[in-house]
Scaffold this motif. Structure first.
Motif, PDB file in Angstrom:
ATOM      1  N   TRP A 244      67.998  90.663  51.256  1.00 33.25           N
ATOM      2  CA  TRP A 244      67.299  89.705  52.101  1.00 33.25           C
ATOM      3  C   TRP A 244      65.880  89.487  51.592  1.00 33.25           C
ATOM      4  CZ3 TRP A 244      62.800  91.538  54.175  1.00 33.25           C
ATOM      5  CH2 TRP A 244      62.669  92.931  54.308  1.00 33.25           C
ATOM      6  N   ILE A 245      65.342  88.323  51.918  1.00 30.34           N
ATOM      7  CA  ILE A 245      63.961  88.007  51.601  1.00 30.34           C
ATOM      8  C   ILE A 245      63.357  87.253  52.778  1.00 30.34           C
ATOM      9  CG2 ILE A 245      64.787  86.001  50.308  1.00 30.34           C
ATOM     10  CD1 ILE A 245      62.143  85.965  48.815  1.00 30.34           C
ATOM     11  N   ALA A 246      62.148  87.634  53.172  1.00 25.55           N
ATOM     12  CA  ALA A 246      61.422  86.955  54.245  1.00 25.55           C
ATOM     13  C   ALA A 246      60.386  86.028  53.623  1.00 25.55           C
ATOM     14  CB  ALA A 246      60.745  87.968  55.170  1.00 25.55           C
ATOM     15  N   VAL A 247      60.477  84.744  53.953  1.00 26.38           N
ATOM     16  CA  VAL A 247      59.627  83.704  53.379  1.00 26.38           C
ATOM     17  C   VAL A 247      58.757  83.116  54.482  1.00 26.38           C
ATOM     18  CG1 VAL A 247      59.635  81.483  52.180  1.00 26.38           C
ATOM     19  CG2 VAL A 247      61.400  83.181  51.672  1.00 26.38           C
ATOM     20  N   THR A 248      57.502  82.808  54.162  1.00 19.46           N
ATOM     21  CA  THR A 248      56.600  82.213  55.148  1.00 19.46           C
ATOM     22  C   THR A 248      56.346  80.749  54.811  1.00 19.46           C
ATOM     23  OG1 THR A 248      54.614  82.879  53.910  1.00 19.46           O
ATOM     24  CG2 THR A 248      55.444  84.411  55.580  1.00 19.46           C
ATOM     25  N   THR A 249      56.103  79.963  55.854  1.00 22.50           N
ATOM     26  CA  THR A 249      55.708  78.563  55.689  1.00 22.50           C
ATOM     27  C   THR A 249      54.611  78.242  56.685  1.00 22.50           C
ATOM     28  OG1 THR A 249      57.354  77.719  57.286  1.00 22.50           O
ATOM     29  CG2 THR A 249      58.042  77.902  54.973  1.00 22.50           C
ATOM     30  N   GLU A 250      53.779  77.282  56.339  1.00 27.64           N
ATOM     31  CA  GLU A 250      52.767  76.795  57.269  1.00 27.64           C
ATOM     32  C   GLU A 250      53.379  75.636  58.041  1.00 27.64           C
ATOM     33  OE1 GLU A 250      48.988  75.997  55.490  1.00 27.64           O
ATOM     34  OE2 GLU A 250      49.081  77.746  54.182  1.00 27.64           O
ATOM     35  N   GLY A 251      53.934  75.926  59.207  1.00 23.47           N
ATOM     36  CA  GLY A 251      54.621  74.926  60.004  1.00 23.47           C
ATOM     37  C   GLY A 251      56.109  74.906  59.699  1.00 23.47           C
ATOM     38  N   ASP A 252      56.840  74.070  60.444  1.00 23.63           N
ATOM     39  CA  ASP A 252      58.285  73.956  60.248  1.00 23.63           C
ATOM     40  C   ASP A 252      58.566  73.228  58.942  1.00 23.63           C
ATOM     41  OD1 ASP A 252      58.783  75.198  62.654  1.00 23.63           O
ATOM     42  OD2 ASP A 252      58.954  73.326  63.778  1.00 23.63           O
ATOM     43  N   PRO A 253      59.346  73.836  58.044  1.00 23.87           N
ATOM     44  CA  PRO A 253      59.607  73.209  56.753  1.00 23.87           C
ATOM     45  C   PRO A 253      60.748  72.203  56.838  1.00 23.87           C
ATOM     46  CG  PRO A 253      60.694  75.324  56.839  1.00 23.87           C
ATOM     47  CD  PRO A 253      59.964  75.177  58.149  1.00 23.87           C
ATOM     48  N   VAL A 254      60.938  71.473  55.745  1.00 20.34           N
ATOM     49  CA  VAL A 254      62.115  70.631  55.564  1.00 20.34           C
ATOM     50  C   VAL A 254      62.827  71.150  54.321  1.00 20.34           C
ATOM     51  CG1 VAL A 254      60.838  68.908  54.202  1.00 20.34           C
ATOM     52  CG2 VAL A 254      63.010  68.287  55.279  1.00 20.34           C
ATOM     53  N   VAL A 255      64.161  71.193  54.380  1.00 21.28           N
ATOM     54  CA  VAL A 255      64.970  71.655  53.247  1.00 21.28           C
ATOM     55  C   VAL A 255      65.722  70.443  52.710  1.00 21.28           C
ATOM     56  CG1 VAL A 255      66.782  73.221  52.472  1.00 21.28           C
ATOM     57  CG2 VAL A 255      65.169  73.967  54.227  1.00 21.28           C
ATOM     58  N   LEU A 256      65.419  70.069  51.476  1.00 15.29           N
ATOM     59  CA  LEU A 256      65.970  68.864  50.866  1.00 15.29           C
ATOM     60  C   LEU A 256      67.128  69.222  49.941  1.00 15.29           C
ATOM     61  CD1 LEU A 256      62.586  67.149  49.941  1.00 15.29           C
ATOM     62  CD2 LEU A 256      63.960  66.803  52.006  1.00 15.29           C
ATOM     63  N   ASN A 257      68.164  68.396  49.958  1.00 17.50           N
ATOM     64  CA  ASN A 257      69.298  68.549  49.053  1.00 17.50           C
ATOM     65  C   ASN A 257      69.019  67.721  47.817  1.00 17.50           C
ATOM     66  OD1 ASN A 257      71.710  68.704  47.709  1.00 17.50           O
ATOM     67  ND2 ASN A 257      72.983  68.038  49.431  1.00 17.50           N
ATOM     68  N   ALA A 258      68.647  68.394  46.732  1.00 14.26           N
ATOM     69  CA  ALA A 258      68.292  67.671  45.513  1.00 14.26           C
ATOM     70  C   ALA A 258      69.495  67.027  44.854  1.00 14.26           C
ATOM     71  CB  ALA A 258      67.606  68.613  44.531  1.00 14.26           C
ATOM     72  N   GLY A 259      70.717  67.419  45.240  1.00 11.12           N
ATOM     73  CA  GLY A 259      71.905  66.825  44.669  1.00 11.12           C
ATOM     74  C   GLY A 259      72.154  65.411  45.163  1.00 11.12           C
ATOM     75  N   GLU A 260      71.522  65.039  46.276  1.00 12.36           N
ATOM     76  CA  GLU A 260      71.729  63.699  46.814  1.00 12.36           C
ATOM     77  C   GLU A 260      71.013  62.637  45.983  1.00 12.36           C
ATOM     78  OE1 GLU A 260      72.258  64.916  51.524  1.00 12.36           O
ATOM     79  OE2 GLU A 260      70.417  63.945  50.844  1.00 12.36           O
ATOM     80  N   SER A 261      69.825  62.988  45.495  1.00  9.79           N
ATOM     81  CA  SER A 261      69.047  62.050  44.673  1.00  9.79           C
ATOM     82  C   SER A 261      67.893  62.826  44.050  1.00  9.79           C
ATOM     83  CB  SER A 261      68.515  60.890  45.520  1.00  9.79           C
ATOM     84  OG  SER A 261      67.651  61.365  46.533  1.00  9.79           O
ATOM     85  N   PRO A 262      67.291  62.297  42.978  1.00  5.82           N
ATOM     86  CA  PRO A 262      66.129  62.975  42.394  1.00  5.82           C
ATOM     87  C   PRO A 262      65.071  63.246  43.456  1.00  5.82           C
ATOM     88  CG  PRO A 262      66.857  61.192  40.976  1.00  5.82           C
ATOM     89  CD  PRO A 262      67.653  61.079  42.243  1.00  5.82           C
TER      90      PRO A 262
END
Length: 325
Positions: A244-262
């Motif tokens: 497991w890995i715990a990751v921090t972000t400043e605010g709620d992130p967005v996760v993008l699917n790079a396979g959909e488009s560049p």
């Protein structure tokens, strides 16, 4: 109704176990040293057979056998106080009613902020990570805000090679090793915390966003593909393996699917991405300082292929654009 207090451990795992007034807890004490130990037999059985009278040796012995030599609450408290003094600890101050929150009310103690139970790494809330130490793990130096039990912390340098990489690249990931038995609470400037599980996989994370990770993962500092030294270089921390890995972000992130488009991200807003992606650094020649406030430069990280990219709604510390004479 039995008062909350320290009583002889009916499971035999320790000298004393804490009874909270309604059930036995996992908190135990031996020789004045507090720690945690699971209930044996299962908690459902323990709750049904809990003492029904304060200081009733017969009730405890009847429920758990002659091996559980019960003592009155006063005797148990006195015994614990003597042990605590011997080991240089302060004994818990007993409440007259046995309730640690007696005479106090409010949202802080109504249960909504109580400790979240669970094994391994779990979220206490959006900004606080709780890790029950089973096997050693690594955490960002200075991220510990509290711990319970017998826990040790030690500097984790990562070797000369990683030290030199950090010095040259500026990829800041100073770690401490955590081991022992107990619970550790971690946070980083009230940033939001997210837990990822790796299963024989890998991820590239900006070192500023790594809060902690299990000891079985392999980590290294690597140059981002396509980011040459002429552009100032771009380095990330890669983690590979299972854990497991715990990751921090400043605010709620967005996760993008790079396979959909560049996909293109600001160099300071991108948090991390899956290792299967191809990366390059792109420079925009129009609206220079208006694209991405993070660096004051018109550079973006370009992603191609199958994978995901984590982007936070912040560019961190904003550097003002260079003035032109």
């Amino acid at each position: 109704m039995t008062d909350a207090a320290w009583y002889p451990d009916p499971t035999g795992q320790a000298e004393l176990r804490y009874y909270d007034g309604s059930q036995w807890t996992e908190h135990v004490s031996t020789g004045g040293q507090q720690s945690t130990a699971p209930l044996t037999p299962p908690q459902a059985t323990v709750e049904q057979e809990a003492p029904t009278q304060v200081g009733s040796a017969q009730a405890v012995q009847a429920a758990y056998g002659e091996s559980a030599q019960a003592q009155p609450a006063q005797a148990a408290s006195a015994q614990y106080g003597q042990q605590a003094a011997q080991y240089g600890q302060q004994p818990a101050q007993a409440q007259p009613t046995g309730d640690p929150f007696a005479g106090i009310s409010g949202d802080l103690i109504d249960g909504r902020f109580a400790e979240i139970q669970g094994e391994g790494a779990v979220l206490q809330n959006k900004r606080l990570l709780r890790v029950r130490v089973g096997e050693p793990f690594q955490a960002r130096q200075g991220s510990m805000v509290a711990y319970q039990g017998n826990v040790q912390f030690k500097y984790q340098g990562g070797g000369v090679g990683k030290f030199l990489k950090k010095a040259v690249t500026g990829e800041g990931l100073s770690l401490m090793g955590v081991e022992g038995q107990g619970d550790v609470f971690l946070a980083d400037a009230a940033k939001e915390v997210h837990i990822l599980q790796l299963n024989n996989s890998g991820i590239s994370i900006n070192g500023d966003h790594v809060l902690a990770f299990s000891g079985g993962l392999q980590w290294n500092i690597e140059r981002v593909q396509g980011a040459g030294m002429l552009t100032g270089g771009l380095f990330n921390t890669t983690l590979r393996g299972t854990g497991w890995i715990a990751v921090t972000t400043e605010g709620d992130p967005v996760v993008l699917n790079a396979g959909e488009s560049p996909t293109f991200t600001d160099t300071n807003a991108v948090v991390g991405w899956s290792l299967g992606l191809q990366t390059s650094l792109q420079k925009s020649f129009t609206a220079g300082a208006l694209i991405g406030r993070g660096s004051g430069e018109a550079f973006q990280v370009a992603f191609h292929g199958a994978g995901f990219v984590i982007v936070q709604p912040s560019e961190g510390g904003v550097v003002p654009p260079h003035s032109h004479s």
